[in-house]
Design a protein around this motif. Structure first.
Motif, PDB file in Angstrom:
ATOM      1  N   THR A 141     -83.463  55.136 -24.533  1.00  0.00           N
ATOM      2  CA  THR A 141     -84.403  54.716 -25.555  1.00  0.00           C
ATOM      3  C   THR A 141     -84.372  53.198 -25.614  1.00  0.00           C
ATOM      4  OG1 THR A 141     -83.924  56.715 -26.827  1.00  0.00           O
ATOM      5  CG2 THR A 141     -84.988  54.911 -28.017  1.00  0.00           C
ATOM      6  N   PHE A 142     -85.560  52.594 -25.716  1.00  0.00           N
ATOM      7  CA  PHE A 142     -85.685  51.144 -25.815  1.00  0.00           C
ATOM      8  C   PHE A 142     -86.244  50.851 -27.205  1.00  0.00           C
ATOM      9  CE2 PHE A 142     -86.133  52.478 -21.447  1.00  0.00           C
ATOM     10  CZ  PHE A 142     -85.155  51.720 -20.821  1.00  0.00           C
ATOM     11  N   ARG A 143     -85.332  50.544 -28.114  1.00  0.00           N
ATOM     12  CA  ARG A 143     -85.730  50.284 -29.495  1.00  0.00           C
ATOM     13  C   ARG A 143     -85.994  48.800 -29.663  1.00  0.00           C
ATOM     14  NH1 ARG A 143     -82.775  48.496 -33.291  1.00  0.00           N
ATOM     15  NH2 ARG A 143     -80.739  49.236 -32.620  1.00  0.00           N
ATOM     16  N   PRO A 144     -87.171  48.435 -30.186  1.00  0.00           N
ATOM     17  CA  PRO A 144     -87.436  47.014 -30.407  1.00  0.00           C
ATOM     18  C   PRO A 144     -86.322  46.378 -31.247  1.00  0.00           C
ATOM     19  CG  PRO A 144     -89.451  48.261 -30.688  1.00  0.00           C
ATOM     20  CD  PRO A 144     -88.331  49.272 -30.561  1.00  0.00           C
ATOM     21  N   MET A 145     -85.831  45.238 -30.782  1.00  0.00           N
ATOM     22  CA  MET A 145     -84.762  44.550 -31.473  1.00  0.00           C
ATOM     23  C   MET A 145     -85.294  43.921 -32.758  1.00  0.00           C
ATOM     24  SD  MET A 145     -82.228  41.695 -29.862  1.00  0.00           S
ATOM     25  CE  MET A 145     -82.688  40.159 -30.633  1.00  0.00           C
ATOM     26  N   ASN A 146     -84.437  43.874 -33.791  1.00  0.00           N
ATOM     27  CA  ASN A 146     -84.813  43.223 -35.046  1.00  0.00           C
ATOM     28  C   ASN A 146     -83.607  42.454 -35.579  1.00  0.00           C
ATOM     29  OD1 ASN A 146     -83.228  44.993 -36.851  1.00  0.00           O
ATOM     30  ND2 ASN A 146     -84.665  46.560 -36.170  1.00  0.00           N
ATOM     31  N   THR A 147     -83.789  41.788 -36.701  1.00  0.00           N
ATOM     32  CA  THR A 147     -82.718  40.943 -37.232  1.00  0.00           C
ATOM     33  C   THR A 147     -81.446  41.730 -37.554  1.00  0.00           C
ATOM     34  OG1 THR A 147     -83.662  41.121 -39.450  1.00  0.00           O
ATOM     35  CG2 THR A 147     -84.285  39.186 -38.157  1.00  0.00           C
ATOM     36  N   ALA A 148     -81.571  43.006 -37.872  1.00  0.00           N
ATOM     37  CA  ALA A 148     -80.378  43.815 -38.157  1.00  0.00           C
ATOM     38  C   ALA A 148     -79.496  43.975 -36.912  1.00  0.00           C
ATOM     39  CB  ALA A 148     -80.790  45.185 -38.692  1.00  0.00           C
ATOM     40  N   ASP A 149     -80.059  43.746 -35.720  1.00  0.00           N
ATOM     41  CA  ASP A 149     -79.303  43.871 -34.470  1.00  0.00           C
ATOM     42  C   ASP A 149     -78.546  42.604 -34.099  1.00  0.00           C
ATOM     43  OD1 ASP A 149     -80.189  46.543 -33.796  1.00  0.00           O
ATOM     44  OD2 ASP A 149     -82.152  45.643 -33.360  1.00  0.00           O
ATOM     45  N   LEU A 150     -78.782  41.510 -34.810  1.00  0.00           N
ATOM     46  CA  LEU A 150     -78.187  40.233 -34.412  1.00  0.00           C
ATOM     47  C   LEU A 150     -76.661  40.232 -34.397  1.00  0.00           C
ATOM     48  CD1 LEU A 150     -80.739  37.713 -35.919  1.00  0.00           C
ATOM     49  CD2 LEU A 150     -80.482  38.429 -33.523  1.00  0.00           C
ATOM     50  N   PRO A 151     -75.965  40.868 -35.357  1.00  0.00           N
ATOM     51  CA  PRO A 151     -74.499  40.903 -35.249  1.00  0.00           C
ATOM     52  C   PRO A 151     -74.020  41.627 -33.980  1.00  0.00           C
ATOM     53  CG  PRO A 151     -75.181  41.401 -37.490  1.00  0.00           C
ATOM     54  CD  PRO A 151     -76.431  41.396 -36.651  1.00  0.00           C
ATOM     55  N   LEU A 152     -74.714  42.688 -33.604  1.00  0.00           N
ATOM     56  CA  LEU A 152     -74.362  43.413 -32.380  1.00  0.00           C
ATOM     57  C   LEU A 152     -74.589  42.520 -31.153  1.00  0.00           C
ATOM     58  CD1 LEU A 152     -73.533  46.102 -31.045  1.00  0.00           C
ATOM     59  CD2 LEU A 152     -75.961  46.733 -31.083  1.00  0.00           C
ATOM     60  N   ILE A 153     -75.724  41.842 -31.102  1.00  0.00           N
ATOM     61  CA  ILE A 153     -76.022  40.938 -29.987  1.00  0.00           C
ATOM     62  C   ILE A 153     -74.966  39.831 -29.914  1.00  0.00           C
ATOM     63  CG2 ILE A 153     -77.664  39.198 -29.158  1.00  0.00           C
ATOM     64  CD1 ILE A 153     -78.571  42.040 -28.584  1.00  0.00           C
ATOM     65  N   ARG A 154     -74.619  39.271 -31.061  1.00  0.00           N
ATOM     66  CA  ARG A 154     -73.592  38.211 -31.086  1.00  0.00           C
ATOM     67  C   ARG A 154     -72.283  38.735 -30.505  1.00  0.00           C
ATOM     68  NH1 ARG A 154     -72.706  33.347 -33.099  1.00  0.00           N
ATOM     69  NH2 ARG A 154     -74.425  33.207 -34.573  1.00  0.00           N
ATOM     70  N   ARG A 155     -71.886  39.942 -30.888  1.00  0.00           N
ATOM     71  CA  ARG A 155     -70.635  40.526 -30.369  1.00  0.00           C
ATOM     72  C   ARG A 155     -70.720  40.721 -28.862  1.00  0.00           C
ATOM     73  NH1 ARG A 155     -68.732  45.596 -29.214  1.00  0.00           N
ATOM     74  NH2 ARG A 155     -70.408  46.744 -30.252  1.00  0.00           N
ATOM     75  N   TRP A 156     -71.836  41.310 -28.399  1.00  0.00           N
ATOM     76  CA  TRP A 156     -71.982  41.558 -26.964  1.00  0.00           C
ATOM     77  C   TRP A 156     -71.966  40.270 -26.151  1.00  0.00           C
ATOM     78  CZ3 TRP A 156     -76.589  45.510 -27.279  1.00  0.00           C
ATOM     79  CH2 TRP A 156     -76.093  46.779 -27.603  1.00  0.00           C
ATOM     80  N   LEU A 157     -72.622  39.228 -26.634  1.00  0.00           N
ATOM     81  CA  LEU A 157     -72.645  37.960 -25.893  1.00  0.00           C
ATOM     82  C   LEU A 157     -71.260  37.346 -25.759  1.00  0.00           C
ATOM     83  CD1 LEU A 157     -75.935  36.437 -27.321  1.00  0.00           C
ATOM     84  CD2 LEU A 157     -75.524  37.071 -24.929  1.00  0.00           C
ATOM     85  N   GLY A 158     -70.336  37.759 -26.627  1.00  0.00           N
ATOM     86  CA  GLY A 158     -68.982  37.228 -26.581  1.00  0.00           C
ATOM     87  C   GLY A 158     -68.023  37.977 -25.671  1.00  0.00           C
ATOM     88  N   VAL A 159     -68.398  39.163 -25.197  1.00  0.00           N
ATOM     89  CA  VAL A 159     -67.471  39.909 -24.335  1.00  0.00           C
ATOM     90  C   VAL A 159     -67.456  39.278 -22.946  1.00  0.00           C
ATOM     91  CG1 VAL A 159     -67.630  42.060 -25.665  1.00  0.00           C
ATOM     92  CG2 VAL A 159     -69.150  41.700 -23.711  1.00  0.00           C
TER      93      VAL A 159
END
Length: 161
Positions: free
Chosen positions: A6-24
């Motif tokens: 599933t490709f769910r459009p990203m929104n501001t609620a996803d930003l903490p997850l994106i921040r975490r992933w960019l740090g791995v």
């Protein structure tokens, strides 16, 4: 049979997850400085030429995908057919790496784009990123040529319908 993603459009609620992933480490290795990348990714949320998605398998978010109008970011890729789009992605969850998910979700996304009339999809991974090159090749992309981008030398890879 490959799972359906599933490709769910990203929104501001996803930003903490994106921040975490960019740090791995496995994402940081190829995407670079997490703070700089987070500023770019979060800054693109309102960009009309950029579509951003959270990729899910069995409703579990595990990756990020961005697909953009090439004309807006065509820096060094050379002339492309009208309507060509570019794609970048990463798998953020370590336990999902090396299991075939990358090539499978890329293929599913690109196949869907072609069914909607897209003439060509391109990507430009770092030529040293063997895992990305394999995933894109398994998803049907072919190596075209080396290109110079603002991020350095990259390998232009192309997929046609």
């Amino acid at each position: 049979m490959a799972p359906t993603y599933t490709f769910r459009p990203m929104n501001t609620a996803d930003l903490p997850l994106i921040r975490r992933w960019l740090g791995v480490s496995h994402v940081r290795q190829w995407w670079g400085d997490p703070d700089e990348q987070f500023a770019l990714v979060s800054g693109d949320l309102g960009e009309p030429e950029m579509d951003q998605f959270i990729v899910l398998a069995a409703m579990r978010p595990f990756g990020y995908l961005q697909c953009y109008q090439l004309t807006a970011w065509n820096t060094g890729l050379g002339p492309q057919p009208e309507g060509t789009r570019g794609i970048d992605q990463f798998i953020g969850e370590s336990d999902m790496i090396g299991r075939g998910h990358g090539s499978a979700f890329i293929r599913q996304f690109v196949d869907g784009s072609f069914r909607q009339g897209l003439p060509r999809m391109v990507t430009d991974p770092d030529p040293r990123n063997a895992r990305a090159l394999r995933a894109y090749e398994k998803a049907g992309f072919v190596r075209e040529r080396m290109v110079d981008t603002p991020d350095g030398t990259a390998l232009l890879m192309v997929r046609e319908p």
